[in-house]
Design a protein around this motif. Structure first.
Motif, PDB file in Angstrom:
ATOM      1  N   VAL A  33     120.309  66.251  22.611  1.00 46.12           N
ATOM      2  CA  VAL A  33     120.190  67.713  22.612  1.00 46.12           C
ATOM      3  C   VAL A  33     120.010  68.232  21.188  1.00 46.12           C
ATOM      4  O   VAL A  33     119.141  69.072  20.932  1.00 46.12           O
ATOM      5  CB  VAL A  33     121.416  68.355  23.302  1.00 46.12           C
ATOM      6  CG1 VAL A  33     121.472  69.851  23.047  1.00 46.12           C
ATOM      7  CG2 VAL A  33     121.388  68.061  24.796  1.00 46.12           C
ATOM      8  N   PHE A  36     116.531  67.410  20.029  1.00 46.61           N
ATOM      9  CA  PHE A  36     115.593  68.269  20.749  1.00 46.61           C
ATOM     10  C   PHE A  36     115.476  69.628  20.057  1.00 46.61           C
ATOM     11  O   PHE A  36     114.372  70.102  19.758  1.00 46.61           O
ATOM     12  CB  PHE A  36     116.079  68.426  22.198  1.00 46.61           C
ATOM     13  CG  PHE A  36     115.364  69.474  23.002  1.00 46.61           C
ATOM     14  CD1 PHE A  36     114.098  69.235  23.524  1.00 46.61           C
ATOM     15  CD2 PHE A  36     115.971  70.696  23.269  1.00 46.61           C
ATOM     16  CE1 PHE A  36     113.453  70.207  24.292  1.00 46.61           C
ATOM     17  CE2 PHE A  36     115.337  71.663  24.034  1.00 46.61           C
ATOM     18  CZ  PHE A  36     114.066  71.411  24.537  1.00 46.61           C
ATOM     19  N   TYR A  37     116.608  70.260  19.769  1.00 47.68           N
ATOM     20  CA  TYR A  37     116.569  71.578  19.132  1.00 47.68           C
ATOM     21  C   TYR A  37     116.154  71.503  17.668  1.00 47.68           C
ATOM     22  O   TYR A  37     115.511  72.429  17.166  1.00 47.68           O
ATOM     23  CB  TYR A  37     117.898  72.321  19.319  1.00 47.68           C
ATOM     24  CG  TYR A  37     118.026  72.883  20.706  1.00 47.68           C
ATOM     25  CD1 TYR A  37     117.226  73.946  21.126  1.00 47.68           C
ATOM     26  CD2 TYR A  37     118.909  72.338  21.629  1.00 47.68           C
ATOM     27  CE1 TYR A  37     117.314  74.452  22.407  1.00 47.68           C
ATOM     28  CE2 TYR A  37     119.007  72.843  22.922  1.00 47.68           C
ATOM     29  CZ  TYR A  37     118.204  73.897  23.304  1.00 47.68           C
ATOM     30  OH  TYR A  37     118.283  74.400  24.588  1.00 47.68           O
ATOM     31  N   TRP A 104     108.322  72.414  26.191  1.00 46.58           N
ATOM     32  CA  TRP A 104     109.686  71.953  26.467  1.00 46.58           C
ATOM     33  C   TRP A 104     109.673  70.467  26.828  1.00 46.58           C
ATOM     34  O   TRP A 104     110.442  69.680  26.285  1.00 46.58           O
ATOM     35  CB  TRP A 104     110.321  72.770  27.610  1.00 46.58           C
ATOM     36  CG  TRP A 104     111.813  72.606  27.689  1.00 46.58           C
ATOM     37  CD1 TRP A 104     112.742  73.450  27.186  1.00 46.58           C
ATOM     38  CD2 TRP A 104     112.535  71.523  28.300  1.00 46.58           C
ATOM     39  NE1 TRP A 104     114.002  72.962  27.441  1.00 46.58           N
ATOM     40  CE2 TRP A 104     113.901  71.778  28.119  1.00 46.58           C
ATOM     41  CE3 TRP A 104     112.150  70.359  28.971  1.00 46.58           C
ATOM     42  CZ2 TRP A 104     114.905  70.924  28.588  1.00 46.58           C
ATOM     43  CZ3 TRP A 104     113.140  69.499  29.432  1.00 46.58           C
ATOM     44  CH2 TRP A 104     114.495  69.780  29.248  1.00 46.58           C
ATOM     45  N   CYS A 107     108.648  68.304  23.787  1.00 47.52           N
ATOM     46  CA  CYS A 107     109.727  68.248  22.805  1.00 47.52           C
ATOM     47  C   CYS A 107     110.845  67.323  23.292  1.00 47.52           C
ATOM     48  O   CYS A 107     111.359  66.501  22.529  1.00 47.52           O
ATOM     49  CB  CYS A 107     110.252  69.666  22.542  1.00 47.52           C
ATOM     50  SG  CYS A 107     111.427  69.789  21.191  1.00 47.52           S
ATOM     51  N   MET A 108     111.214  67.433  24.560  1.00 51.05           N
ATOM     52  CA  MET A 108     112.260  66.565  25.098  1.00 51.05           C
ATOM     53  C   MET A 108     111.793  65.112  25.131  1.00 51.05           C
ATOM     54  O   MET A 108     112.561  64.195  24.831  1.00 51.05           O
ATOM     55  CB  MET A 108     112.675  67.033  26.500  1.00 51.05           C
ATOM     56  CG  MET A 108     113.817  66.221  27.095  1.00 51.05           C
ATOM     57  SD  MET A 108     115.325  66.127  26.095  1.00 51.05           S
ATOM     58  CE  MET A 108     116.018  67.751  26.370  1.00 51.05           C
ATOM     59  N   ALA A 111     112.056  63.847  21.634  1.00 50.09           N
ATOM     60  CA  ALA A 111     113.471  63.662  21.280  1.00 50.09           C
ATOM     61  C   ALA A 111     114.024  62.388  21.915  1.00 50.09           C
ATOM     62  O   ALA A 111     114.719  61.606  21.247  1.00 50.09           O
ATOM     63  CB  ALA A 111     114.287  64.879  21.703  1.00 50.09           C
ATOM     64  N   MET A 112     113.704  62.148  23.187  1.00 50.55           N
ATOM     65  CA  MET A 112     114.185  60.932  23.853  1.00 50.55           C
ATOM     66  C   MET A 112     113.612  59.692  23.190  1.00 50.55           C
ATOM     67  O   MET A 112     114.327  58.720  22.958  1.00 50.55           O
ATOM     68  CB  MET A 112     113.846  60.961  25.349  1.00 50.55           C
ATOM     69  CG  MET A 112     114.709  61.917  26.135  1.00 50.55           C
ATOM     70  SD  MET A 112     114.594  61.719  27.936  1.00 50.55           S
ATOM     71  CE  MET A 112     112.910  62.189  28.243  1.00 50.55           C
ATOM     72  N   LEU A 126     111.779  62.115  32.220  1.00 46.41           N
ATOM     73  CA  LEU A 126     110.734  63.089  31.880  1.00 46.41           C
ATOM     74  C   LEU A 126     110.002  63.573  33.134  1.00 46.41           C
ATOM     75  O   LEU A 126     109.654  64.745  33.237  1.00 46.41           O
ATOM     76  CB  LEU A 126     109.762  62.475  30.881  1.00 46.41           C
ATOM     77  CG  LEU A 126     109.128  63.444  29.892  1.00 46.41           C
ATOM     78  CD1 LEU A 126     110.169  64.269  29.166  1.00 46.41           C
ATOM     79  CD2 LEU A 126     108.274  62.692  28.900  1.00 46.41           C
ATOM     80  N   PHE A 129     112.282  66.096  34.610  1.00 47.86           N
ATOM     81  CA  PHE A 129     112.288  67.299  33.779  1.00 47.86           C
ATOM     82  C   PHE A 129     111.015  68.123  33.967  1.00 47.86           C
ATOM     83  O   PHE A 129     111.070  69.347  33.953  1.00 47.86           O
ATOM     84  CB  PHE A 129     112.444  66.947  32.309  1.00 47.86           C
ATOM     85  CG  PHE A 129     113.856  66.663  31.881  1.00 47.86           C
ATOM     86  CD1 PHE A 129     114.948  67.032  32.639  1.00 47.86           C
ATOM     87  CD2 PHE A 129     114.093  66.021  30.682  1.00 47.86           C
ATOM     88  CE1 PHE A 129     116.250  66.783  32.223  1.00 47.86           C
ATOM     89  CE2 PHE A 129     115.385  65.767  30.247  1.00 47.86           C
ATOM     90  CZ  PHE A 129     116.462  66.149  31.024  1.00 47.86           C
TER      91      PHE A 129
END
Length: 141
Positions: A33, A36-37, A104, A107-108, A111-112, A126, A129
């Motif tokens: 998280v 991700f941000y 979104w 980006c996720m 990040a993963m 994913l 998501f």
């Protein structure tokens, strides 16, 4: 003759563990998280998504962490604090279209990948998501 057999579209995962356990528990979910941000805040290709979040990401970081812990099969931190997630209703105040959805998910996914989530697990998460992010859209385009 018809068959009722369903062929998997993903590599099999260890079904004796939750996604939460497979990811590495709370420290791994918090790291995911936060990354991700961080990506959303730093990378220009996520500017549209970042713009939806307002000046501070602190509250969003905590809420997504709490939500994902439960979503992945771990502790129900979000539900204990706020009740049922009601994701679509909670996101209605934000303008979400295809660009926000796609940023979104991208980006996720990044990040993963950066956090070392194994490819088979990353693909499975994913895919899920994307379905949720697509359902969040509340405007055309």
């Amino acid at each position: 003759m018809t068959t009722t057999r369903v062929e998997p579209i993903f590599e099999p995962l260890d079904s004796s563990k939750t996604l939460f356990e497979l990811l590495g528990g709370e420290p791994a979910v918090r790291g995911l998280v936060d990354h991700f941000y961080d990506l959303m805040d730093m990378e220009p290709d996520f500017a549209v998504l970042r713009g939806v979040h307002g000046p501070s990401l602190d509250q969003a970081r905590d809420r997504l962490f709490w939500f994902l812990c439960g979503y992945f099969g771990g502790p129900s931190h979000y539900i204990e604090r706020f009740g049922h997630p009601r994701l679509r209703a909670r996101h209605l105040p934000f303008s979400i279209g295809e660009a926000e959805r796609d940023q979104w998910v991208a980006c996720m996914g990044r990040a993963m990948r950066d956090q070392g989530v194994p490819p088979a697990l990353l693909d499975r998460i994913l895919h899920s998501f994307f379905g949720v992010a697509d359902w969040m859209r509340n405007r055309a385009g």
